[in-house]
Design a protein around this motif. Structure first.
Motif, PDB file in Angstrom:
ATOM      1  N   LEU A  27      15.972 -18.806  18.382  1.00 26.83           N
ATOM      2  CA  LEU A  27      17.028 -19.453  17.603  1.00 26.83           C
ATOM      3  C   LEU A  27      18.013 -20.186  18.507  1.00 26.83           C
ATOM      4  N   LYS A  28      18.381 -19.570  19.616  1.00 26.53           N
ATOM      5  CA  LYS A  28      19.307 -20.235  20.544  1.00 26.53           C
ATOM      6  C   LYS A  28      18.675 -21.498  21.114  1.00 26.53           C
ATOM      7  N   ALA A  29      17.397 -21.445  21.409  1.00 23.39           N
ATOM      8  CA  ALA A  29      16.713 -22.625  21.946  1.00 23.39           C
ATOM      9  C   ALA A  29      16.709 -23.766  20.932  1.00 23.39           C
ATOM     10  N   ALA A  62       8.242 -23.245  13.311  1.00 20.15           N
ATOM     11  CA  ALA A  62       8.387 -21.801  13.131  1.00 20.15           C
ATOM     12  C   ALA A  62       8.229 -21.089  14.466  1.00 20.15           C
ATOM     13  N   ALA A  63       8.915 -19.975  14.601  1.00 19.87           N
ATOM     14  CA  ALA A  63       8.757 -19.141  15.788  1.00 19.87           C
ATOM     15  C   ALA A  63       7.345 -18.560  15.819  1.00 19.87           C
ATOM     16  N   ASP A  64       6.942 -18.125  17.004  1.00 16.29           N
ATOM     17  CA  ASP A  64       5.633 -17.469  17.161  1.00 16.29           C
ATOM     18  C   ASP A  64       5.746 -16.063  16.598  1.00 16.29           C
ATOM     19  N   LEU A  65       5.359 -15.911  15.347  1.00 13.01           N
ATOM     20  CA  LEU A  65       5.571 -14.672  14.603  1.00 13.01           C
ATOM     21  C   LEU A  65       4.352 -14.360  13.742  1.00 13.01           C
ATOM     22  N   GLN A  78      19.246 -24.313  18.973  1.00  8.09           N
ATOM     23  CA  GLN A  78      20.670 -24.640  18.788  1.00  8.09           C
ATOM     24  C   GLN A  78      21.319 -23.928  17.610  1.00  8.09           C
ATOM     25  N   PHE A  79      20.771 -22.786  17.201  1.00  9.20           N
ATOM     26  CA  PHE A  79      21.438 -21.956  16.208  1.00  9.20           C
ATOM     27  C   PHE A  79      22.243 -20.875  16.918  1.00  9.20           C
ATOM     28  N   ALA A  80      23.257 -20.345  16.222  1.00 11.45           N
ATOM     29  CA  ALA A  80      24.168 -19.382  16.838  1.00 11.45           C
ATOM     30  C   ALA A  80      23.628 -17.963  16.667  1.00 11.45           C
ATOM     31  N   ALA A  81      22.670 -17.618  17.509  1.00  7.32           N
ATOM     32  CA  ALA A  81      22.222 -16.232  17.650  1.00  7.32           C
ATOM     33  C   ALA A  81      22.871 -15.664  18.903  1.00  7.32           C
ATOM     34  N   PRO A  82      23.059 -14.342  18.960  1.00  6.02           N
ATOM     35  CA  PRO A  82      23.741 -13.770  20.130  1.00  6.02           C
ATOM     36  C   PRO A  82      22.957 -13.996  21.420  1.00  6.02           C
ATOM     37  N   GLU A  83      23.680 -14.358  22.464  1.00 10.04           N
ATOM     38  CA  GLU A  83      23.060 -14.434  23.781  1.00 10.04           C
ATOM     39  C   GLU A  83      22.712 -13.031  24.257  1.00 10.04           C
ATOM     40  N   ILE A  84      21.598 -12.887  24.931  1.00  9.82           N
ATOM     41  CA  ILE A  84      21.169 -11.600  25.467  1.00  9.82           C
ATOM     42  C   ILE A  84      21.650 -11.494  26.907  1.00  9.82           C
ATOM     43  N   PHE A  85      22.545 -10.544  27.177  1.00 10.75           N
ATOM     44  CA  PHE A  85      23.093 -10.364  28.525  1.00 10.75           C
ATOM     45  C   PHE A  85      22.267  -9.399  29.366  1.00 10.75           C
ATOM     46  N   GLY A  86      21.550  -8.499  28.715  1.00  7.28           N
ATOM     47  CA  GLY A  86      20.763  -7.522  29.454  1.00  7.28           C
ATOM     48  C   GLY A  86      19.929  -6.693  28.506  1.00  7.28           C
ATOM     49  N   GLU A  87      18.842  -6.121  29.022  1.00  5.75           N
ATOM     50  CA  GLU A  87      17.957  -5.314  28.185  1.00  5.75           C
ATOM     51  C   GLU A  87      17.315  -4.201  29.002  1.00  5.75           C
ATOM     52  N   ASP A  88      17.106  -3.083  28.350  1.00 10.57           N
ATOM     53  CA  ASP A  88      16.389  -1.934  28.921  1.00 10.57           C
ATOM     54  C   ASP A  88      15.442  -1.456  27.832  1.00 10.57           C
ATOM     55  N   TYR A 112      28.960 -21.000   1.248  1.00 10.39           N
ATOM     56  CA  TYR A 112      27.563 -20.915   0.810  1.00 10.39           C
ATOM     57  C   TYR A 112      26.833 -22.229   1.084  1.00 10.39           C
ATOM     58  N   ARG A 113      27.516 -23.344   0.896  1.00 12.48           N
ATOM     59  CA  ARG A 113      26.896 -24.629   1.211  1.00 12.48           C
ATOM     60  C   ARG A 113      26.529 -24.690   2.694  1.00 12.48           C
ATOM     61  N   GLN A 114      27.392 -24.119   3.533  1.00 11.84           N
ATOM     62  CA  GLN A 114      27.110 -24.091   4.965  1.00 11.84           C
ATOM     63  C   GLN A 114      25.884 -23.223   5.264  1.00 11.84           C
ATOM     64  N   THR A 115      25.737 -22.112   4.536  1.00 11.25           N
ATOM     65  CA  THR A 115      24.549 -21.267   4.751  1.00 11.25           C
ATOM     66  C   THR A 115      23.271 -21.999   4.341  1.00 11.25           C
ATOM     67  N   ILE A 116      23.363 -22.840   3.302  1.00 11.97           N
ATOM     68  CA  ILE A 116      22.189 -23.608   2.883  1.00 11.97           C
ATOM     69  C   ILE A 116      21.888 -24.701   3.904  1.00 11.97           C
ATOM     70  N   ASP A 117      22.922 -25.329   4.445  1.00 12.58           N
ATOM     71  CA  ASP A 117      22.713 -26.325   5.494  1.00 12.58           C
ATOM     72  C   ASP A 117      21.980 -25.712   6.683  1.00 12.58           C
ATOM     73  N   LEU A 118      22.371 -24.481   7.048  1.00 10.03           N
ATOM     74  CA  LEU A 118      21.724 -23.823   8.179  1.00 10.03           C
ATOM     75  C   LEU A 118      20.235 -23.589   7.892  1.00 10.03           C
ATOM     76  N   ILE A 119      19.935 -23.089   6.694  1.00 10.33           N
ATOM     77  CA  ILE A 119      18.540 -22.827   6.345  1.00 10.33           C
ATOM     78  C   ILE A 119      17.740 -24.127   6.291  1.00 10.33           C
ATOM     79  N   LYS A 120      18.340 -25.176   5.726  1.00  8.10           N
ATOM     80  CA  LYS A 120      17.641 -26.462   5.693  1.00  8.10           C
ATOM     81  C   LYS A 120      17.335 -26.939   7.108  1.00  8.10           C
ATOM     82  N   ALA A 121      18.279 -26.759   8.017  1.00 10.29           N
ATOM     83  CA  ALA A 121      18.054 -27.161   9.407  1.00 10.29           C
ATOM     84  C   ALA A 121      16.979 -26.301  10.057  1.00 10.29           C
ATOM     85  N   LEU A 122      17.006 -24.995   9.795  1.00 16.58           N
ATOM     86  CA  LEU A 122      15.994 -24.098  10.354  1.00 16.58           C
ATOM     87  C   LEU A 122      14.600 -24.484   9.865  1.00 16.58           C
TER      88      LEU A 122
END
Length: 330
Positions: free
Chosen positions: A69-71, A129-132, A73-83, A114-124
């Motif tokens: 999602l970040k790649a 699609a992601a590799d899923l 340009q959507f606002a998903a949380p950046e990953i700072f670290g993982e274990d 709500y209009r903004q949430t629809i704009d986001l989905i339309k853009a997505l």
């Protein structure tokens, strides 16, 4: 299910290894899973620590989708670290300004947000699609089966399981056939998983169960919210806003699939909320069931859902649907 909000034993070493020595670790609201969340504070820095302990949880899907999602340009949380061994992930902190609470206090902003949430989905949906894994028949069936597996026994119902599967297969077949160019389906896209960020973007949370599937699914998730009432007027306005630019035939087919996936999702959620009560002792989820039945019945009124509607009429009549599950009976 975990409700202890003591930080996991591995948290201190994990934070030290990622430059957060001596940070304060404070619990924040969890969700309906085994995942827990903590706010990490070190001076003027803040982050979110996700505790997704194996074997119950696997944070890798969340990390994968967040980076996808970040790649794009959507606002998903950046990953700072993982274990991954301990199921710990350090995330960007989107703060506490959540869509749900904002609208509770500022209902005048409802249509614009709500209009903004629809704009986001339309853009997505305009992005690859992601590799899923695909949202296929087996997945749809597993989900709707949560109703006969959990809700029906609690209500002492002996139902026609073969007829249930046959009805769903009949109505879902055209939906699945249309998924030749799937989109990324976040699957839990609603007001409690949207953060209102300082830069006026919408921050996305809780997308670790994403699949590649039908464009209508996340629209249903937002506009038939299991936890917040969305008026019929607003739902129709936002659905039409999404459909703007489609031909009459395309819009009609999308509305059909929207109702089918709404019924599928709402059937699943009735089962999930009953399971959260019956298996996990979370009686508060019973309060959502009247809303879920209203939403499901609205979807079942669509003519393309006739086989499923007939099954419900024959197996779960109105007087059962309206009969509350009393917490003391578990």
């Amino acid at each position: 299910m975990a409700n202890n909000m003591t930080p996991p034993a591995a948290a201190k070493d994990f934070l030290n290894d990622h430059g957060w020595e001596g940070a304060e670790i404070l619990p924040v609201a969890g969700d309906a899973s085994f995942r827990r969340y903590f706010r990490v504070i070190a001076g003027d820095r803040k982050a979110i620590l996700m505790d997704a302990p194996p074997p119950h949880e696997d944070p890798r899907p969340f990390i994968h989708i967040a980076r996808h999602l970040k790649a794009q340009q959507f606002a998903a949380p950046e990953i700072f670290g993982e274990d991954l061994t301990h199921g710990l992930v350090l995330l960007e902190d989107f703060g506490d300004h959540r869509m749900r609470e904002h609208l509770d206090h500022h209902p005048e902003d409802e249509e614009a947000i709500y209009r903004q949430t629809i704009d986001l989905i339309k853009a997505l949906h305009q992005k690859p699609a992601a590799d899923l894994p695909h949202y296929d028949w087996e997945q749809y069936l597993r989900e709707v089966n949560l109703l006969p597996e959990w809700y029906c026994p609690v209500q002492s119902l002996d139902v026609d399981l073969t007829g249930f599967v046959d009805a769903w297969q009949a109505v879902l077949e055209p939906v699945i056939a249309s998924q030749t160019s799937p989109v990324t389906v976040l699957r839990d896209y609603h007001a409690e998983n949207i953060m209102l960020l300082d830069d006026d973007r919408l921050g996305l949370l809780d997308f670790q169960d994403a699949l590649a599937g039908h464009a209508a699914y996340d629209l249903v998730s937002m506009l038939q919210d299991a936890r917040r009432d969305v008026s019929d007027v607003l739902e129709e306005a936002m659905l039409q806003y999404y459909l703007d630019g489609l031909s009459e035939r395309e819009a009609s087919q999308f509305r059909s699939h929207y109702a089918i996936l709404g019924a599928q999702r709402n059937t699943k959620i009735i089962g999930i909320f009953t399971r959260l009560y019956a298996r996990d002792g979370k009686a508060r989820y019973l309060d959502f069931l009247p809303r879920m039945w209203r939403l499901l019945e609205k979807d079942l009124a669509h003519s393309d859902l006739a086989p499923v509607a007939v099954w419900f009429d024959q197996n779960i009549p109105d007087d059962v649907r309206s009969k509350p599950i009393v917490a003391a009976q578990a």
